[in-house]
Design an enzyme around this catalytic site. Structure first.
Site, PDB file in Angstrom:
ATOM      1  CE1 TYR A  90      -4.511   1.968   0.903  1.00 35.98           C
ATOM      2  CE2 TYR A  90      -2.755   2.978   2.397  1.00 35.98           C
ATOM      3  CZ  TYR A  90      -3.651   2.765   1.352  1.00 35.98           C
ATOM      4  OH  TYR A  90      -5.361   4.055   1.353  1.00 35.98           O
ATOM      5  CE1 TYR A 135       1.729  -5.112  -6.142  1.00 38.26           C
ATOM      6  CE2 TYR A 135      -0.537  -6.365  -6.598  1.00 38.26           C
ATOM      7  CZ  TYR A 135       0.279  -5.784  -6.283  1.00 38.26           C
ATOM      8  OH  TYR A 135       0.534  -5.609  -4.525  1.00 38.26           O
TER       9      TYR A 135
END
Length: 165
Positions: A90, A135
């Site tokens: 995060y 990602y």
């Protein structure tokens, strides 16, 4: 522009990490999800002979404010040996786009390399397109699609029911 440092978390950071865990849960649509406390994090990560997790943070240098974190644990794969599991990743929404996530991800990969881990696994919400793009830009792939796998979980009630059979 502010400077940021990526470092290993300290016990005294856990109060701030707990706030970030709650922010992440709210972002994912589960504001009531986290059931742990900062004290649990302190105990499990810093007061145990074998810590249950690792945590790295991104800290704003001028304010010493934690603006991002990665929390995970070490695992073992019967296929590749040492591995890591990433539970949370995060960065504060207002600071995204400053490559802080990249710095955090790079540090996590250095930890994996330095501890002999050969893979890092994690879950990502299907509709989190920003995270998926991030990602995949780092070489990650969807294991469910690539290896025709699915993910299962049992929670405490089921654990207790089965253990007490």
């Amino acid at each position: 522009m502010s400077n940021f440092t990526v470092r290993k978390a300290k016990k005294e950071d856990m109060v701030h990490i707990m706030k970030k865990i709650i922010e992440l849960a709210a972002f994912e649509g589960y504001p009531e999800g986290p059931k742990i406390t900062a004290s649990d994090l302190e105990r499990d990560g810093f007061e145990s002979d074998c810590p249950y997790f690792f945590c790295i943070v991104v800290e704003q240098d001028e304010t010493n404010k934690i603006v991002g974190y990665a929390l995970g644990n070490y695992a073992y794969s019967s296929w590749t040996g040492r591995a890591m599991y990433l539970e949370d990743f995060y960065v504060d929404p207002e600071l995204r786009g400053l490559r802080l996530g990249h710095k955090l991800f790079k540090e996590m990969c250095k930890m994996a390399r330095d501890t002999g881990c050969h893979r890092i696994d994690w879950h990502c919400l299907v509709d989190n397109n920003l995270a998926t793009k991030f990602y995949e830009s780092h070489g990650a792939f969807d294991v469910c699609k690539a290896e025709s796998r699915t993910c299962y979980r049992i929670t405490n009630d089921e654990i207790l029911n089965i253990a007490n059979l």
